[in-house]
Motif scaffolding. Structure first.
Motif, PDB file in Angstrom:
ATOM      1  N   SER A   1      -1.161  -9.124   8.852  1.00  0.00           N
ATOM      2  CA  SER A   1      -0.572  -8.003   8.122  1.00  0.00           C
ATOM      3  C   SER A   1      -1.676  -7.039   7.687  1.00  0.00           C
ATOM      4  O   SER A   1      -2.709  -7.456   7.168  1.00  0.00           O
ATOM      5  CB  SER A   1       0.169  -8.528   6.889  1.00  0.00           C
ATOM      6  OG  SER A   1       0.594  -7.457   6.102  1.00  0.00           O
ATOM      7  N   PHE A   2      -1.419  -5.765   7.901  1.00  0.00           N
ATOM      8  CA  PHE A   2      -2.400  -4.746   7.516  1.00  0.00           C
ATOM      9  C   PHE A   2      -1.796  -3.768   6.506  1.00  0.00           C
ATOM     10  O   PHE A   2      -2.178  -2.608   6.456  1.00  0.00           O
ATOM     11  CB  PHE A   2      -2.892  -4.001   8.756  1.00  0.00           C
ATOM     12  CG  PHE A   2      -3.633  -4.874   9.709  1.00  0.00           C
ATOM     13  CD1 PHE A   2      -4.966  -5.166   9.502  1.00  0.00           C
ATOM     14  CD2 PHE A   2      -2.987  -5.428  10.810  1.00  0.00           C
ATOM     15  CE1 PHE A   2      -5.658  -5.988  10.379  1.00  0.00           C
ATOM     16  CE2 PHE A   2      -3.676  -6.249  11.678  1.00  0.00           C
ATOM     17  CZ  PHE A   2      -5.007  -6.531  11.467  1.00  0.00           C
ATOM     18  N   TYR A   3      -0.858  -4.255   5.710  1.00  0.00           N
ATOM     19  CA  TYR A   3      -0.178  -3.401   4.741  1.00  0.00           C
ATOM     20  C   TYR A   3      -0.923  -3.279   3.417  1.00  0.00           C
ATOM     21  O   TYR A   3      -0.590  -2.452   2.595  1.00  0.00           O
ATOM     22  CB  TYR A   3       1.245  -3.916   4.481  1.00  0.00           C
ATOM     23  CG  TYR A   3       2.107  -3.856   5.723  1.00  0.00           C
ATOM     24  CD1 TYR A   3       2.446  -2.627   6.283  1.00  0.00           C
ATOM     25  CD2 TYR A   3       2.549  -5.021   6.338  1.00  0.00           C
ATOM     26  CE1 TYR A   3       3.231  -2.563   7.429  1.00  0.00           C
ATOM     27  CE2 TYR A   3       3.332  -4.967   7.472  1.00  0.00           C
ATOM     28  CZ  TYR A   3       3.676  -3.736   8.014  1.00  0.00           C
ATOM     29  OH  TYR A   3       4.436  -3.678   9.145  1.00  0.00           O
ATOM     30  N   ARG A   4      -1.923  -4.103   3.197  1.00  0.00           N
ATOM     31  CA  ARG A   4      -2.682  -4.039   1.949  1.00  0.00           C
ATOM     32  C   ARG A   4      -4.164  -4.300   2.247  1.00  0.00           C
ATOM     33  O   ARG A   4      -4.515  -4.809   3.298  1.00  0.00           O
ATOM     34  CB  ARG A   4      -2.153  -5.044   0.934  1.00  0.00           C
ATOM     35  CG  ARG A   4      -2.081  -6.449   1.436  1.00  0.00           C
ATOM     36  CD  ARG A   4      -1.265  -7.344   0.499  1.00  0.00           C
ATOM     37  NE  ARG A   4      -1.153  -8.673   1.023  1.00  0.00           N
ATOM     38  CZ  ARG A   4      -0.304  -9.059   1.952  1.00  0.00           C
ATOM     39  NH1 ARG A   4       0.536  -8.209   2.472  1.00  0.00           N
ATOM     40  NH2 ARG A   4      -0.274 -10.303   2.376  1.00  0.00           N
TER      41      ARG A   4
END
Length: 93
Positions: A51-54
């Motif tokens: 995941s690269f959302y944060r």
């Protein structure tokens, strides 16, 4: 690479040549250490980060990276130990 083994084989060289060879061995060891570290980072990143959302790792990703790093280091230590055993066996024959 064992520096004592190296200097024993090169005892006929001058001190300057021995220092040069020792510096090269140090550079090779540093390069190999960095290669191992980079392999660890790449392997654990590929396996654990999805995941690269944060900006920071999620709890599950963080736990995965910790387990991955521990396994990698344990494996590396075991391989090093085994090579040492094989090297010792080979030098006594």
């Amino acid at each position: 690479m064992d520096k004592n083994l190296l200097t024993a084989d090169l005892s006929s060289l001058s001190e300057a040549d021995k220092a040069t060879i020792s510096a090269v061995v140090d550079q090779l060891q540093t390069r190999d250490s960095l290669r191992i570290y980079n392999a660890l980072v790449q392997k654990c990143f590929d396996d654990c980060v999805d995941s690269f959302y944060r900006k920071s790792l999620g709890k599950q990703e963080e736990n995965c990276v910790k387990r991955c790093a521990e396994k990698f280091l344990k494996h590396s230590m075991r391989v090093g130990t085994r090579f040492g055993e094989l090297n010792q066996d080979g030098s006594t024959e």
